[in-house]
Design an enzyme around this catalytic site. Structure first.
Site, PDB file in Angstrom:
ATOM      1  N   GLU A 118       0.817  -1.211   0.000  1.00 54.34           N
ATOM      2  CA  GLU A 118       0.000   0.000   0.000  1.00 54.34           C
ATOM      3  C   GLU A 118       0.853   1.264   0.000  1.00 54.34           C
ATOM      4  OE1 GLU A 118      -4.281   1.243   1.956  1.00 54.34           O
ATOM      5  OE2 GLU A 118      -2.892   0.059   3.152  1.00 54.34           O
ATOM      6  N   HIS A 157       9.207 -26.203   1.418  1.00 57.93           N
ATOM      7  CA  HIS A 157       8.853 -27.356   0.594  1.00 57.93           C
ATOM      8  C   HIS A 157       7.978 -26.957  -0.590  1.00 57.93           C
ATOM      9  CE1 HIS A 157      10.482 -30.492   3.273  1.00 57.93           C
ATOM     10  NE2 HIS A 157      10.225 -29.618   4.217  1.00 57.93           N
ATOM     11  N   LYS A 185     -12.991   1.943  -2.395  1.00 64.08           N
ATOM     12  CA  LYS A 185     -13.936   2.219  -1.307  1.00 64.08           C
ATOM     13  C   LYS A 185     -15.112   3.046  -1.813  1.00 64.08           C
ATOM     14  CE  LYS A 185     -10.531   2.133   2.468  1.00 64.08           C
ATOM     15  NZ  LYS A 185      -9.868   2.946   3.531  1.00 64.08           N
TER      16      LYS A 185
END
Length: 400
Positions: free
Chosen positions: A249, A275, A391
């Site tokens: 951000e 792994h 938003k």
């Protein structure tokens, strides 16, 4: 003759440092390690509830969770801490069902005071239990609508300073209050951050470490655009999540010449991801820098017992080895395998142990590293226009 360009001149470490020193006057997170913590500690003494539920999202929860996750199994904490941060209905319901809401203090955190996710969850909690000043505390900006709600209901409030961004707020009331309530030493948290601050601004060891790393990241960003934090402790899972938000951000921006910038953060846990992701690091495209984080002292004597397993005698060399030693040797093996390739940038951060100052020092160092990278990249580390646009779209959709 007309001339345009989309590149920036390389600036010196001294110039970047001067910019950071100047920025300290207007960006509040730099000075949080030096604040007075008495108000948080005094309030913590008054809390009678056994359960503490933090309601927030992103910068309102990730830093606190990172510290709590790192410390909770090594401290004799007096209360349990929970986080409600997602609008996933299954997650909300399952978490709430495991908490005695009648014995809970709710800490509602939103810098803006109008965060959709936070208020949605808060409304749901209202439908389950009586909410009043005896079981609620609000952390927000002083002039937010959430603060107005708290004042109307005579609820205790703590302020998020306007010059402290959400993802840089862990050392404000956002993190310090809930951590103090559950029994974590917040003065030690600030001490760890303060040590990194003083070393950097006195231009000592942390100055050299941070400037060198930031300059490399930015100057080689076209070749090594992915930054992998490889944390060798499951307790650092919360730190990884916090780092991803902080890095993504803050640094995914358009610079002063309208050029898109960004360094992609990835957080993985060793030896679990050893792994899987290590295969990609070693034999995949070499476009990643690796930062391995080790814990020097796990404060645990847990050993691999000398249990005889038929047909597995060749692994008896594991007998009586401490698990803490095993995980650090696994980290060393990973580091060696990367370094042997000679073309993957890799650095190693070893924190002292599982204590408040260790995790806070690590987090403050990454905050500084983020700010310095932003200066080299000619971007503003502290806004988030890309997130804000989403938003706005969401709120318009919901209203319609």
């Amino acid at each position: 003759m007309k001339y345009t360009h989309n590149f920036n001149p390389t600036i010196s470490d001294e110039e970047v440092f001067d910019e950071i020193v100047k920025e300290k006057e207007t960006i509040g997170y730099y000075n949080l390690p030096f604040q007075d913590t008495n108000a948080y500690k005094e309030y913590a003494k008054t809390v009678k509830q056994s359960n503490i539920v933090v309601i927030g999202i992103g910068g309102s929860t990730l830093g606190t969770y990172a510290i709590y996750k790192f410390l909770k199994h090594s401290k004799e904490l007096t209360k349990r801490l929970f986080f409600l941060e997602t609008t996933d209905p299954i997650d909300i319901k399952s978490k709430v069902e495991g908490i005695d809401l009648e014995d809970t203090l709710f800490i509602v955190i939103s810098k803006s005071g109008t965060t959709v996710e936070t208020i949605s969850i808060w409304k749901y909690i209202h439908s389950l239990v009586k909410i009043d000043k005896t079981n609620t505390v609000i952390i927000t900006e002083s002039d937010s609508k959430l603060n107005a709600y708290a004042q109307a209901n005579e609820m205790k409030t703590f302020e998020i300073p306007k010059d402290v961004g959400g993802r840089f707020s862990v050392f404000s009331a956002v993190g310090l209050l809930p951590l103090a309530i559950v029994g974590i030493d917040i003065d030690e948290i600030l001490r760890g951050a303060k040590e990194i601050h003083n070393s950097f601004f006195a231009q000592e060891q942390e100055y050299d470490n941070i400037l060198k790393k930031a300059r490399f990241f930015v100057e080689y960003k076209n070749r090594f655009n992915i930054n992998v934090v490889f944390s060798y402790s499951s307790r650092l899972e919360g730190f990884n999540k916090w780092y991803i938000q902080l890095w993504g951000e803050s640094l995914g921006k358009v610079d002063i010449n309208n050029t898109r910038q960004g360094l992609t953060p990835i957080g993985i846990i060793g030896p679990i991801d050893q792994h899987s992701f290590l295969q990609l690091i070693v034999e995949g495209k070499h476009d990643k820098t690796i930062s391995v984080i080790k814990v020097e002292n796990f404060d645990s004597d847990l050993k691999i017992p000398a249990v005889k397993l038929e047909a597995l005698e060749e692994l008896n060399y594991l007998d009586n080895i401490k698990f803490s030693s095993l995980i650090n040797k696994q980290a060393d093996a990973t580091i060696a395998s990367i370094n042997n390739l000679n073309d993957i940038p890799c650095d190693v951060l070893t924190i002292d142990g599982v204590c408040e100052s260790a995790i806070s020092g690590l987090m403050y160092k990454y905050e500084l590293l983020t700010s310095v990278c932003a200066k080299f990249m000619y971007i503003n580390a502290y806004d988030q226009p890309g997130v804000e646009s989403g938003k706005i779209i969401l709120k318009n959709q919901l209203k319609n």
